[in-house]
Design a protein around this motif. Structure first.
Motif, PDB file in Angstrom:
ATOM      1  N   UNK A 165      12.182  13.847 -12.387  1.00 33.69           N
ATOM      2  CA  UNK A 165      10.972  14.239 -13.107  1.00 33.69           C
ATOM      3  C   UNK A 165      10.945  15.740 -13.368  1.00 33.69           C
ATOM      4  N   UNK A 166      11.355  16.517 -12.392  1.00 35.75           N
ATOM      5  CA  UNK A 166      11.252  17.967 -12.542  1.00 35.75           C
ATOM      6  C   UNK A 166      12.255  18.507 -13.565  1.00 35.75           C
ATOM      7  N   UNK A 167      13.236  17.690 -13.932  1.00 37.44           N
ATOM      8  CA  UNK A 167      14.139  18.097 -15.017  1.00 37.44           C
ATOM      9  C   UNK A 167      13.390  18.264 -16.332  1.00 37.44           C
ATOM     10  N   UNK A 168      12.244  17.592 -16.462  1.00 40.37           N
ATOM     11  CA  UNK A 168      11.393  17.754 -17.637  1.00 40.37           C
ATOM     12  C   UNK A 168      10.195  18.656 -17.325  1.00 40.37           C
ATOM     13  N   UNK A 169      10.307  19.432 -16.229  1.00 38.36           N
ATOM     14  CA  UNK A 169       9.365  20.510 -15.909  1.00 38.36           C
ATOM     15  C   UNK A 169       8.006  20.011 -15.439  1.00 38.36           C
ATOM     16  N   UNK A 170       7.979  18.826 -14.847  1.00 38.99           N
ATOM     17  CA  UNK A 170       6.767  18.318 -14.217  1.00 38.99           C
ATOM     18  C   UNK A 170       7.144  17.507 -13.001  1.00 38.99           C
ATOM     19  N   UNK A 171       6.128  16.963 -12.312  1.00 41.75           N
ATOM     20  CA  UNK A 171       6.445  16.175 -11.122  1.00 41.75           C
ATOM     21  C   UNK A 171       5.477  15.008 -10.996  1.00 41.75           C
ATOM     22  N   UNK A 172       5.242  14.538  -9.795  1.00 44.05           N
ATOM     23  CA  UNK A 172       4.582  13.277  -9.548  1.00 44.05           C
ATOM     24  C   UNK A 172       3.128  13.263 -10.025  1.00 44.05           C
ATOM     25  N   UNK A 173       2.351  14.229  -9.613  1.00 45.41           N
ATOM     26  CA  UNK A 173       0.942  14.298 -10.022  1.00 45.41           C
ATOM     27  C   UNK A 173       0.829  14.413 -11.535  1.00 45.41           C
ATOM     28  N   UNK A 174       1.782  15.113 -12.137  1.00 44.43           N
ATOM     29  CA  UNK A 174       1.744  15.362 -13.583  1.00 44.43           C
ATOM     30  C   UNK A 174       1.851  14.091 -14.406  1.00 44.43           C
ATOM     31  N   UNK A 175       2.524  13.051 -13.905  1.00 41.62           N
ATOM     32  CA  UNK A 175       2.722  11.837 -14.696  1.00 41.62           C
ATOM     33  C   UNK A 175       1.695  10.758 -14.376  1.00 41.62           C
ATOM     34  N   UNK A 176       0.688  11.074 -13.581  1.00 42.10           N
ATOM     35  CA  UNK A 176      -0.305  10.082 -13.169  1.00 42.10           C
ATOM     36  C   UNK A 176      -1.719  10.591 -13.444  1.00 42.10           C
ATOM     37  N   UNK A 177      -2.652   9.664 -13.619  1.00 43.79           N
ATOM     38  CA  UNK A 177      -4.074   9.997 -13.633  1.00 43.79           C
ATOM     39  C   UNK A 177      -4.839   8.881 -12.944  1.00 43.79           C
ATOM     40  N   UNK A 178      -5.569   9.232 -11.903  1.00 45.14           N
ATOM     41  CA  UNK A 178      -6.373   8.240 -11.190  1.00 45.14           C
ATOM     42  C   UNK A 178      -7.701   8.016 -11.923  1.00 45.14           C
ATOM     43  N   UNK A 179      -8.185   6.781 -11.834  1.00 43.76           N
ATOM     44  CA  UNK A 179      -9.459   6.393 -12.421  1.00 43.76           C
ATOM     45  C   UNK A 179     -10.368   5.926 -11.287  1.00 43.76           C
ATOM     46  N   UNK A 180     -11.555   6.519 -11.156  1.00 40.17           N
ATOM     47  CA  UNK A 180     -12.427   6.183 -10.024  1.00 40.17           C
ATOM     48  C   UNK A 180     -12.863   4.725  -9.978  1.00 40.17           C
ATOM     49  N   UNK A 181     -13.383   4.345  -8.868  1.00 39.25           N
ATOM     50  CA  UNK A 181     -13.886   3.001  -8.608  1.00 39.25           C
ATOM     51  C   UNK A 181     -14.937   2.620  -9.659  1.00 39.25           C
ATOM     52  N   UNK A 182     -14.918   1.348 -10.063  1.00 37.99           N
ATOM     53  CA  UNK A 182     -15.930   0.846 -10.961  1.00 37.99           C
ATOM     54  C   UNK A 182     -15.611   0.948 -12.435  1.00 37.99           C
ATOM     55  N   UNK A 183     -14.376   1.364 -12.781  1.00 39.63           N
ATOM     56  CA  UNK A 183     -14.021   1.540 -14.193  1.00 39.63           C
ATOM     57  C   UNK A 183     -13.047   0.455 -14.660  1.00 39.63           C
ATOM     58  N   UNK A 184     -11.896   0.360 -14.030  1.00 39.17           N
ATOM     59  CA  UNK A 184     -10.879  -0.622 -14.412  1.00 39.17           C
ATOM     60  C   UNK A 184     -11.071  -1.884 -13.576  1.00 39.17           C
ATOM     61  N   UNK A 185     -11.370  -2.982 -14.245  1.00 42.38           N
ATOM     62  CA  UNK A 185     -11.610  -4.249 -13.553  1.00 42.38           C
ATOM     63  C   UNK A 185     -10.357  -5.103 -13.574  1.00 42.38           C
ATOM     64  N   UNK A 186     -10.218  -6.053 -12.636  1.00 45.97           N
ATOM     65  CA  UNK A 186      -9.069  -6.955 -12.640  1.00 45.97           C
ATOM     66  C   UNK A 186      -8.985  -7.746 -13.933  1.00 45.97           C
ATOM     67  N   UNK A 203     -25.198  10.558 -13.352  1.00 50.12           N
ATOM     68  CA  UNK A 203     -26.363   9.838 -12.812  1.00 50.12           C
ATOM     69  C   UNK A 203     -25.941   8.557 -12.100  1.00 50.12           C
ATOM     70  N   UNK A 204     -24.865   8.670 -11.335  1.00 51.37           N
ATOM     71  CA  UNK A 204     -24.403   7.557 -10.517  1.00 51.37           C
ATOM     72  C   UNK A 204     -23.469   6.590 -11.203  1.00 51.37           C
ATOM     73  N   UNK A 205     -23.207   6.777 -12.511  1.00 48.97           N
ATOM     74  CA  UNK A 205     -22.351   5.861 -13.252  1.00 48.97           C
ATOM     75  C   UNK A 205     -21.160   6.613 -13.845  1.00 48.97           C
ATOM     76  N   UNK A 206     -19.992   5.964 -13.943  1.00 44.94           N
ATOM     77  CA  UNK A 206     -18.812   6.665 -14.475  1.00 44.94           C
ATOM     78  C   UNK A 206     -18.889   6.879 -15.979  1.00 44.94           C
ATOM     79  N   UNK A 207     -18.400   8.030 -16.407  1.00 40.45           N
ATOM     80  CA  UNK A 207     -18.235   8.359 -17.819  1.00 40.45           C
ATOM     81  C   UNK A 207     -16.840   8.933 -18.003  1.00 40.45           C
ATOM     82  N   UNK A 208     -16.105   8.443 -18.986  1.00 43.11           N
ATOM     83  CA  UNK A 208     -14.769   8.946 -19.292  1.00 43.11           C
ATOM     84  C   UNK A 208     -14.887  10.073 -20.306  1.00 43.11           C
ATOM     85  N   UNK A 209     -14.306  11.210 -19.984  1.00 42.47           N
ATOM     86  CA  UNK A 209     -14.320  12.351 -20.897  1.00 42.47           C
ATOM     87  C   UNK A 209     -12.954  12.470 -21.564  1.00 42.47           C
ATOM     88  N   UNK A 210     -12.967  12.487 -22.890  1.00 46.81           N
ATOM     89  CA  UNK A 210     -11.739  12.598 -23.674  1.00 46.81           C
ATOM     90  C   UNK A 210     -11.650  14.008 -24.236  1.00 46.81           C
TER      91      UNK A 210
END
Length: 350
Positions: free
Chosen positions: A329-350, A105-112
């Motif tokens: 990174x790929x020596x551990x069977x993953x790569x760049x996207x695998x070690x990151x997670x983006x958080x949308x605008x409006x969640x993490x503040x300065x 409904x227009x606001x961010x929700x984090x799903x765990x």
């Protein structure tokens, strides 16, 4: 009131990227000196464009890291962009144990969602609890976090930001994740939790050395609501040829909401990257990360790297293309996207 949810596309505006830092208690221990510079390169690239949240179990290392990252940021006029959190972790695959953010409904929700290390392949209990540690530390401000009793990794789903998800049946339907649920039940849950109005299922495609049961982010990615890029193997003698050719046919059969086929762009097929025992590792150019104003592209010190950079720069012509050397990174069977997670605008503040 009707709940309207959508899983933003990766190209939507972001507030931060989350990294779980390697430490001596992870499988990175024997190559930690080799791995940390790659994580630092990712961190510096992210900080140029948005905030960075970094957690590490090793508190002394985290303190040093926070100091070094803040010093680097200050040198580039980027103060206040680093959030450092002490938190236990089994490993560093933030894409899969990190929070998945929907807009409700227009606001961010984090799903765990639950994380069980790709069907119980490795220890996972610390990683499964990490999102709550981050939330308790105040990283996400007042954004609510909802626990979901369903095993789901971020690397197993792709969103066009308009209600369409793409996933592989090999991953989402494997019984080691959600054994009591069939395809229909999983589709219903993804509709309720992620706002999925339809799911495009890839029934073919794999990479040798992959532990994830064919995560979609190693094989095919949305580049825009009408555009998909994908891994293609032109070598008929390669063990991947038949499966990836069949995957390409799956993609050709997919249709947009208006019935039109998707624009499809094949990514280069890298020369084999092998481990010390000669086993093939899952090097893939599909594992790029889209951030505000840039795309971080994994490269592997093989001849096809330049073609991958060129093609991805054509796809994302309005963003800076930043190659990240990911052979370690790929020596551990993953790569760049695998070690990151983006958080949308409006969640993490300065």
């Amino acid at each position: 009131m009707t709940t309207l949810r959508v899983l933003p596309a990766e190209w939507a505006s972001q507030s931060a990227v989350v990294l779980t830092w390697p430490h001596p208690g992870t499988d990175w221990a024997t190559i930690l000196d080799e791995a940390e510079p790659v994580f630092l390169e990712i961190a510096h690239s992210v900080l140029r464009f948005e905030h960075l949240v970094v957690s590490c179990e090793h508190v002394v290392r985290l303190q040093d890291l926070e100091r070094d990252l803040n010093a680097w940021a200050a040198q580039h006029g980027l103060t206040g962009r680093v959030r450092a959190v002490p938190a236990p972790a089994n490993d560093t695959w933030t894409r899969d144990h990190g929070p998945i953010t929907v807009i409700t409904n227009g606001e961010p929700t984090l799903l765990d969602f639950r994380f069980n290390a790709w069907g119980g392949k490795f220890p996972w209990e610390k990683d499964d609890a990490l999102n709550r540690h981050l939330a308790n530390f105040g990283v996400f401000g007042t954004t609510p976090m909802q626990a979901v009793d369903f095993v789901l990794e971020g690397g197993s789903i792709e969103s066009d930001g308009e209600g369409t998800l793409m996933a592989t049946s090999e991953c989402l339907l494997t019984p080691t994740r959600n054994a009591s649920m069939d395809r229909g039940a999983i589709e219903q849950l993804l509709s309720e939790m992620l706002g999925a109005q339809r799911i495009l299922w890839l029934n073919h495609g794999y990479l040798a050395g992959d532990d994830t049961d064919s995560h979609i982010d190693t094989l095919a990615r949305f580049c825009a609501p009408d555009h998909i890029c994908y891994v293609a193997c032109p070598d008929v003698a390669d063990e991947h040829y038949s499966a990836l050719a069949a995957m390409e046919e799956d993609l050709r059969e997919f249709r947009q909401r208006d019935g039109k086929p998707y624009k499809l762009t094949a990514l280069p097929w890298p020369d084999p990257v092998l481990d010390d025992e000669g086993e093939r590792l899952p090097a893939t150019y599909a594992n790029f990360l889209i951030i505000n104003g840039a795309v971080l592209v994994p490269v592997y010190d093989v001849p096809q790297d330049q073609d991958a950079i060129r093609i991805i720069s054509q796809i994302f012509s309005d963003r800076e293309i930043i190659p990240i050397r990911c052979r370690t990174l790929v020596k551990q069977h993953g790569s760049l996207h695998c070690v990151t997670m983006q958080i949308p605008e409006g969640v993490v503040a300065p």
